[in-house]
Design a protein around this motif. Sequence first.
Motif, mmCIF file in Angstrom:
data_model
loop_
_atom_site.group_PDB
_atom_site.id
_atom_site.type_symbol
_atom_site.label_atom_id
_atom_site.label_comp_id
_atom_site.label_asym_id
_atom_site.label_seq_id
_atom_site.Cartn_x
_atom_site.Cartn_y
_atom_site.Cartn_z
ATOM 1 N N LYS A 2 -7.328 -3.924 -23.678
ATOM 2 C CA LYS A 2 -6.244 -3.002 -24.020
ATOM 3 C C LYS A 2 -6.796 -1.574 -24.022
ATOM 4 C CE LYS A 2 -2.457 -4.683 -26.804
ATOM 5 N NZ LYS A 2 -1.797 -4.564 -28.115
ATOM 6 N N GLN B 261 -9.587 -9.054 -25.768
ATOM 7 C CA GLN B 261 -8.240 -8.534 -25.547
ATOM 8 C C GLN B 261 -8.162 -7.075 -25.989
ATOM 9 O OE1 GLN B 261 -5.128 -11.001 -25.599
ATOM 10 N NE2 GLN B 261 -3.554 -9.561 -26.152
ATOM 11 N N TYR C 252 -0.632 -7.181 -21.494
ATOM 12 C CA TYR C 252 -1.057 -6.546 -22.741
ATOM 13 C C TYR C 252 0.037 -5.695 -23.354
ATOM 14 C CZ TYR C 252 -5.510 -8.072 -20.942
ATOM 15 O OH TYR C 252 -6.523 -8.847 -20.464
ATOM 16 N N TYR C 253 0.839 -5.125 -22.512
ATOM 17 C CA TYR C 253 1.920 -4.274 -22.994
ATOM 18 C C TYR C 253 3.212 -4.683 -22.304
ATOM 19 C CZ TYR C 253 -1.724 -1.324 -24.932
ATOM 20 O OH TYR C 253 -2.780 -0.855 -25.656
#
Lengths: 209, 209, 209, 209
Positions: free
Chosen positions: C18, C14, C56-57
């Motif tokens: 990112k 992850q 992720y965001y």
Amino acid sequence: MNEPVKSTRRQQLQEYKKQKILEAAGALFREKGLDGTTMRAIATRAGYSTGAPYAYYQSKEEIYADLLSASLARLTQFIKQEVQTQSTPPLRAATAVSAYFRYYFDHSEDLQLGLYLFSPGEVKKRGFSKETNQQLNSRLLGALGFMANCLNELPNVTPEQAQQETLDATTYITGALMLSTTGRLETIGAQAEEMIDRYIQGMLQRISG
Amino acid sequence: MNEPVKSTRRQQLQEYKKQKILEAAGALFREKGLDGTTMRAIATRAGYSTGAPYAYYQSKEEIYADLLSASLARLTQFIKQEVQTQSTPPLRAATAVSAYFRYYFDHSEDLQLGLYLFSPGEVKKRGFSKETNQQLNSRLLGALGFMANCLNELPNVTPEQAQQETLDATTYITGALMLSTTGRLETIGAQAEEMIDRYIQGMLQRISG
Amino acid sequence: MNEPVKSTRRQQLQEYKKQKILEAAGALFREKGLDGTTMRAIATRAGYSTGAPYAYYQSKEEIYADLLSASLARLTQFIKQEVQTQSTPPLRAATAVSAYFRYYFDHSEDLQLGLYLFSPGEVKKRGFSKETNQQLNSRLLGALGFMANCLNELPNVTPEQAQQETLDATTYITGALMLSTTGRLETIGAQAEEMIDRYIQGMLQRISG
Amino acid sequence: MNEPVKSTRRQQLQEYKKQKILEAAGALFREKGLDGTTMRAIATRAGYSTGAPYAYYQSKEEIYADLLSASLARLTQFIKQEVQTQSTPPLRAATAVSAYFRYYFDHSEDLQLGLYLFSPGEVKKRGFSKETNQQLNSRLLGALGFMANCLNELPNVTPEQAQQETLDATTYITGALMLSTTGRLETIGAQAEEMIDRYIQGMLQRISG
DNA sequence: GATGAATGAGCTTTCATTCAT
DNA sequence: TATGAATGAAAGCTCATTCAT
């Protein structure tokens, strides 16, 4: 000076184009339902590009509100028209109720529209202005009021009775329309038209005593 | 071979997990409405990850169908339960009709579910399997049949009359529920509960009359 | 049990991804500026499809915040690294200030990032959480604090003086960077590097006085 | 032929209308920032319809350029005005520098405008005509030149020194403005006004030796 | 079965700019 | 010149669904 004319022309043109958009939205709604109808599709169907409808309506919901408003106006007009063709009070009363049913039975999209926009949750989500909401309500009440008047013309009927019967009839019709559109009546082999006819007969007997 | 046993266990487990998903979906639907409920949310609420529900349901609509199926089962059970507490036929008939109304009045989300899934656009768009559709229908008919039976217990009532009154009551109740949920009754100062009570009185008089 | 390992692997993966998104965003930002950089472009550049970065965001701004945070971390590290190579206090002080300048001079996109995110109006518009904002601030203060410490090592310097000189140097450097990136220095035939060197000489004389 | 006359009148009219648009844009920019200001809004505020500004400006950026140009003119005028009220050379020098700071400190939108239009990405993206760019530059140089002249009036100052001190002051002020507008000074408890006052004192001492 | 990253079509809405009138 | 309807690219974001692990 021709400025007023110009202005009027503009307004007429604008009204005409709004109408175009409305028609497109109505047609799409009939075909795909409210959720399935997108602004893009409305624009395209009306012969415009993506952003054009926003020149006439600030949002999707404004279009729907206008659509519903027009629908309610047509409903009222239809009922009045039908009633006018009848001469005796009982026939007029029966016709008023029957016309209310038939309008929605023949225009199921208008029924969906009304139910959708007035449905709980939607009202909150969709931001109608208070004015819009009130206008919508008063249009609906106009139709119901006319029906009550027709019932009131019958002999030996109190206004309260007329109003109550109007509400009951509306309730029954709404239910019949729902069960019909959702295919439930079909399932049990019933027919909305017959049900309404029977209901009207019962109603007249009840009132005329 | 122990495969049948194993299979049964599996089935039980599967059923249990389906139940979990159903509960999550129901709760979310109650809180956020149909549109506001996403698959992700259902999965999370049920304690699963994003894709898990797809192991049990092929689509969002299938979940809704199952939810509606369970709702119809609860409806029937609720009516039966209520009727059981009553001793005389008229009271049992009145209670059956009244319970039908109250169930949906108190669980408006179940009403929405039914309208959503049974609506014409949806039925076409989302392809329910025939079995699913039939199961849904038979569950609904089960509830209506029980109501008809209650009316049938009344003296001097033909089965046809009982069935017709059941349909009429259902129609009226459906209409009252719609007008109530969409806020129309509020607008004209009417109350669904009173309307139903009055309707039931009229119905009993009509039948026993 | 290998669950912790598994979890760690996931986290590493992850983090790696990112990073990929961050790199893509950084590169695009360098090329097209913040306003010119879209989520779609970031996704594509990172080798993903439209919606992937949202895993992720939560928003575009979160990416920017992370980008800025990383930038500030690199800045601090760079200054420390450079200072470490110097042995005498004056050289260390000079290097700290010089490194601060060079970092941004060589990474003009980081400068833009910082200025953009902290710019008035943006702060309001972009919804950073308080934590994010505080983290960003403390990172910046960390770098400034380190510079102040370097100045503090010089003989005959009070902490207050060190702090003030740090602020003045930062201010001057910021101005030089702005005038440089916007092409103003070029217009008048000046060079940022020379200006900074001269500023540092003056600063050392002032302090050692 | 009366074309020149006509042309002059036209030009005056054109200039007047450009002015109107400029004022509208400036006001909106002050209220809503650069991103929040749309062409539509500018047109409306200036009393025109959507497309009208395009008769005077080829693009949004051209409006901004003109706005910046006017801003730089006002800056120069403001500095001159302030300096005129002072009688001694040191006071005049201090006032020139101080006025430069105060102008932008009090009109942060002008600072934003400058940064926006002079920023590297923009210059490339939006194609200013060379004339526009040069005009912008010469206006800025005009203000700086006037400041340099004020410093030059001090005794024992070489023109080179005056120019260098002007550049340094400009750089420091620019930095202070940036750190102030972006809220960085607030974070560390510093105040731009004090910093500038202190800087000016230091500058005068350096020069007067 | 379970995971959750990834997909990608889709949505509403905005807005600089154009152009027929 | 002025108008304002129309264009259409673009943006940020959502979400049912898929699929490699």
